[in-house]
Motif scaffolding. Structure first.
Motif, PDB file in Angstrom:
ATOM      1  N   ASP A 224       8.884  12.339  -2.740  1.00  0.00           N
ATOM      2  CA  ASP A 224       8.888  12.918  -4.078  1.00  0.00           C
ATOM      3  C   ASP A 224       7.443  13.254  -4.406  1.00  0.00           C
ATOM      4  OD1 ASP A 224       8.996  13.490  -6.743  1.00  0.00           O
ATOM      5  OD2 ASP A 224      10.253  11.781  -7.299  1.00  0.00           O
ATOM      6  N   TYR A 225       7.117  14.547  -4.369  1.00  0.00           N
ATOM      7  CA  TYR A 225       5.748  14.975  -4.628  1.00  0.00           C
ATOM      8  C   TYR A 225       5.674  15.527  -6.053  1.00  0.00           C
ATOM      9  CZ  TYR A 225       1.476  17.774  -4.118  1.00  0.00           C
ATOM     10  OH  TYR A 225       0.241  18.338  -4.292  1.00  0.00           O
ATOM     11  N   HIS A 226       5.260  14.681  -6.978  1.00  0.00           N
ATOM     12  CA  HIS A 226       5.152  15.032  -8.396  1.00  0.00           C
ATOM     13  C   HIS A 226       6.413  15.734  -8.906  1.00  0.00           C
ATOM     14  CE1 HIS A 226       1.073  13.787  -8.022  1.00  0.00           C
ATOM     15  NE2 HIS A 226       0.767  14.762  -7.207  1.00  0.00           N
ATOM     16  N   GLY A 227       7.557  15.151  -8.564  1.00  0.00           N
ATOM     17  CA  GLY A 227       8.816  15.684  -9.072  1.00  0.00           C
ATOM     18  C   GLY A 227       9.478  16.711  -8.172  1.00  0.00           C
TER      19      GLY A 227
ATOM     20  N   ILE B  55       2.118   9.400  -5.868  1.00  0.00           N
ATOM     21  CA  ILE B  55       2.514  10.754  -5.487  1.00  0.00           C
ATOM     22  C   ILE B  55       3.713  11.204  -6.324  1.00  0.00           C
ATOM     23  CG2 ILE B  55       3.390  12.158  -3.573  1.00  0.00           C
ATOM     24  CD1 ILE B  55       1.886  10.262  -1.698  1.00  0.00           C
ATOM     25  N   ARG B  56       4.564  10.214  -6.669  1.00  0.00           N
ATOM     26  CA  ARG B  56       5.792  10.534  -7.386  1.00  0.00           C
ATOM     27  C   ARG B  56       5.517  10.901  -8.843  1.00  0.00           C
ATOM     28  NH1 ARG B  56       8.677   5.939  -6.017  1.00  0.00           N
ATOM     29  NH2 ARG B  56       8.294   4.916  -7.981  1.00  0.00           N
ATOM     30  N   THR B  57       4.493  10.292  -9.432  1.00  0.00           N
ATOM     31  CA  THR B  57       4.223  10.485 -10.846  1.00  0.00           C
ATOM     32  C   THR B  57       4.028  11.963 -11.160  1.00  0.00           C
ATOM     33  OG1 THR B  57       2.999   8.441 -10.641  1.00  0.00           O
ATOM     34  CG2 THR B  57       2.842   9.584 -12.741  1.00  0.00           C
ATOM     35  N   VAL B  58       4.786  12.426 -12.126  1.00  0.00           N
ATOM     36  CA  VAL B  58       4.696  13.827 -12.518  1.00  0.00           C
ATOM     37  C   VAL B  58       3.404  14.028 -13.295  1.00  0.00           C
ATOM     38  CG1 VAL B  58       5.791  15.674 -13.828  1.00  0.00           C
ATOM     39  CG2 VAL B  58       7.182  14.048 -12.562  1.00  0.00           C
TER      40      VAL B  58
ATOM     41  N   LEU C 174      -3.237  13.275   0.928  1.00  0.00           N
ATOM     42  CA  LEU C 174      -2.847  12.072   0.202  1.00  0.00           C
ATOM     43  C   LEU C 174      -2.864  10.867   1.143  1.00  0.00           C
ATOM     44  CD1 LEU C 174       0.297  13.665  -1.456  1.00  0.00           C
ATOM     45  CD2 LEU C 174      -1.806  13.090  -2.640  1.00  0.00           C
ATOM     46  N   PRO C 175      -2.972   9.670   0.592  1.00  0.00           N
ATOM     47  CA  PRO C 175      -2.842   8.493   1.457  1.00  0.00           C
ATOM     48  C   PRO C 175      -1.398   8.370   1.950  1.00  0.00           C
ATOM     49  CG  PRO C 175      -3.002   7.840  -0.834  1.00  0.00           C
ATOM     50  CD  PRO C 175      -3.276   9.307  -0.788  1.00  0.00           C
ATOM     51  N   LEU C 176      -1.234   7.624   3.025  1.00  0.00           N
ATOM     52  CA  LEU C 176       0.106   7.430   3.563  1.00  0.00           C
ATOM     53  C   LEU C 176       0.967   6.718   2.530  1.00  0.00           C
ATOM     54  CD1 LEU C 176       1.725   7.839   6.161  1.00  0.00           C
ATOM     55  CD2 LEU C 176       1.106   5.527   6.820  1.00  0.00           C
ATOM     56  N   ALA C 177       2.209   7.159   2.401  1.00  0.00           N
ATOM     57  CA  ALA C 177       3.097   6.572   1.402  1.00  0.00           C
ATOM     58  C   ALA C 177       4.463   6.308   2.031  1.00  0.00           C
ATOM     59  CB  ALA C 177       3.241   7.504   0.211  1.00  0.00           C
ATOM     60  N   GLN C 178       5.248   5.565   1.279  1.00  0.00           N
ATOM     61  CA  GLN C 178       6.594   5.261   1.717  1.00  0.00           C
ATOM     62  C   GLN C 178       7.417   6.553   1.757  1.00  0.00           C
ATOM     63  OE1 GLN C 178       8.222   2.253  -0.780  1.00  0.00           O
ATOM     64  NE2 GLN C 178       8.676   1.023   1.023  1.00  0.00           N
TER      65      GLN C 178
ATOM     66  N   SER D  54       1.092   3.993  -3.096  1.00  0.00           N
ATOM     67  CA  SER D  54       0.721   5.409  -2.998  1.00  0.00           C
ATOM     68  C   SER D  54       1.939   6.304  -3.220  1.00  0.00           C
ATOM     69  CB  SER D  54       0.035   5.713  -1.676  1.00  0.00           C
ATOM     70  OG  SER D  54       0.860   5.401  -0.607  1.00  0.00           O
TER      71      SER D  54
ATOM     72  N   TYR E 191       0.841  -1.200   0.000  1.00  0.00           N
ATOM     73  CA  TYR E 191       0.000   0.000   0.000  1.00  0.00           C
ATOM     74  C   TYR E 191       0.875   1.250   0.000  1.00  0.00           C
ATOM     75  CZ  TYR E 191      -3.356   3.416   1.936  1.00  0.00           C
ATOM     76  OH  TYR E 191      -4.140   4.510   2.171  1.00  0.00           O
ATOM     77  N   LEU E 192       1.903   1.245   0.859  1.00  0.00           N
ATOM     78  CA  LEU E 192       2.783   2.414   0.967  1.00  0.00           C
ATOM     79  C   LEU E 192       3.539   2.654  -0.333  1.00  0.00           C
ATOM     80  CD1 LEU E 192       4.248   1.916   4.553  1.00  0.00           C
ATOM     81  CD2 LEU E 192       2.431   3.456   3.851  1.00  0.00           C
TER      82      LEU E 192
ATOM     83  N   ILE F 139      -1.101  11.813   4.525  1.00  0.00           N
ATOM     84  CA  ILE F 139      -0.083  12.845   4.289  1.00  0.00           C
ATOM     85  C   ILE F 139      -0.811  14.111   3.866  1.00  0.00           C
ATOM     86  CG2 ILE F 139       1.821  13.546   2.793  1.00  0.00           C
ATOM     87  CD1 ILE F 139       2.766  10.708   2.734  1.00  0.00           C
TER      88      ILE F 139
END
Lengths: 219, 150
Positions: free
Chosen positions: B44-47, A57-60, B24-28, A53, A49-50, B72
């Motif tokens: 990393d928040y959208h770059g 979040i990382r996806t530009v 946002l949901p909890l993330a690594q 997500s 799950y972590l 988050i």
């Protein structure tokens, strides 16, 4: 996780015998129901799950160009042109155009009766210097209707007879191209930008300049 | 004003929604070794790399439990200056005017971010000011670190 699903037994989705229903009417208004939802949200999460997500979040983010502008595409002689949609009040069928006495200008054709209002007709052919020569119609396009475009600019309405109207074409401002500087025709003078449409390039008319010239020819 | 409610331990706190950009949901989270207390790491928040602050760790000394309701919150304290907050049970909203909040009788010097309080059916809610979570010096250092790590 074990939930006590009272809403399915004595609640809205059950036999509706719950005494609290008299006040809450529906289970979704009941604190027991929302407490169960909160209990579901309190489930622990795993590494998948972590990671999932984190990936989202990382996806530009990609910005998508939407078709935000629109123009009415029409034909004058052999030229396909366009005017911003907000200027075009209506597309009417061809009506008799009554010429004005003592008017020699080729641009001002006369007046036409549009729903009881007498509006001045302006020839775009003359203004833009395009021959009225009929285009050779192919076998697939035999039916061609001439139309009257009723346009409005700063509270003033005019009629522009055109040889054919395609309709409204939607586009994004990024699709607009520069007017080729090498074209010496007067159409190019009145063209603000070029617009790809089907397999052709349509000239988007500059309304400020167009109405300025029309007003000048009227005075 | 709209507030996002969350919990630290058993107590409820509120963040002004106008300070928040996104939930946002909890993330690594990538950990930063030797980071100050309360800093969970960076994401990393959208770059864009943002420092992550675990509110539970900062206030109570133990990290937030990884639950679906732990989220988050992307907060913006000044133009372009954003950070991520990890908050437990951030799944309720509260509609209150700023005048509904009163200054508490007791203030804690070590926690300047604890603001005025208000009450509702379930008890007391305290307003958290994200701008005051860290002193400016720590904040600058954090952004330096986040930039270098990116």
């Amino acid at each position: 996780m074990k939930l006590h699903d009272c809403w399915k037994q004595i609640g809205t989705w059950g036999d509706k015998s719950c005494p609290q229903l008299a006040e809450a009417v529906h289970c979704r208004n009941c604190p027991t129901y929302s407490a169960a939802a909160a209990q579901l949200l309190d489930r622990e999460v795993d590494a998948t799950y972590l990671a999932q997500s984190a990936l989202e979040i990382r996806t530009v983010r990609q910005t998508v160009a939407r078709d935000t502008d629109s123009a009415v595409v029409f034909r004058i002689g052999a030229e396909w042109l366009a005017l911003p949609s907000h200027l075009v009040h209506e597309v009417g069928v061809l009506r008799p155009i009554h010429s004005l006495p003592h008017r020699r200008s080729a641009t001002v054709l006369g007046i036409a009766n549009v729903r009881g209002a007498l509006l001045i007709c302006i020839s775009l052919h003359a203004l833009l210097g395009i021959d009225k020569a009929p285009v050779v119609t192919s076998a697939s396009r035999t039916l061609v209707h001439e139309r009257l475009l009723v346009v409005g600019h700063e509270g003033e309405r005019l009629v522009l007879p055109v040889d054919e109207v395609f309709g409204v074409h939607r586009f994004h401002a990024e699709q607009l191209g520069e007017t080729p500087a090498t074209v010496a025709k007067s159409t190019a003078t009145y063209t603000r930008a070029t617009l790809p449409w089907r397999d052709k390039t349509v000239g988007l008319l500059d309304e400020q300049l167009l109405f300025y010239s029309i007003n000048k020819s009227l005075s | 004003m709209l507030f996002i409610l969350f919990q630290l331990g058993q107590d409820r706190y509120a963040l002004d929604a106008s300070n928040l950009v996104e939930i946002l949901p909890l993330a690594q989270v990538k950990a930063l070794p030797h980071a100050p207390v309360g800093i969970a790491g960076i994401i990393d928040y959208h770059g864009v790399t943002l420092p992550v602050i675990d509110l539970s760790d900062l206030a109570l000394g133990h990290p937030s439990v990884a639950r679906i309701s732990t989220r988050i919150l992307i907060a913006e304290i000044a133009t372009g200056r954003r950070f991520a907050l990890i908050a437990e049970r951030a799944n309720r909203l509260l509609q209150r005017d700023a005048t509904d909040f009163v200054e508490p009788e007791v203030t804690v010097e070590a926690a300047p971010y604890l603001g005025p309080i208000t009450r509702d059916d379930s008890g007391i809610v305290q307003w958290i000011t994200p701008q005051k979570l860290f002193s400016n010096a720590v904040c600058d250092a954090l952004y330096q670190q986040a930039r270098e790590a990116a």
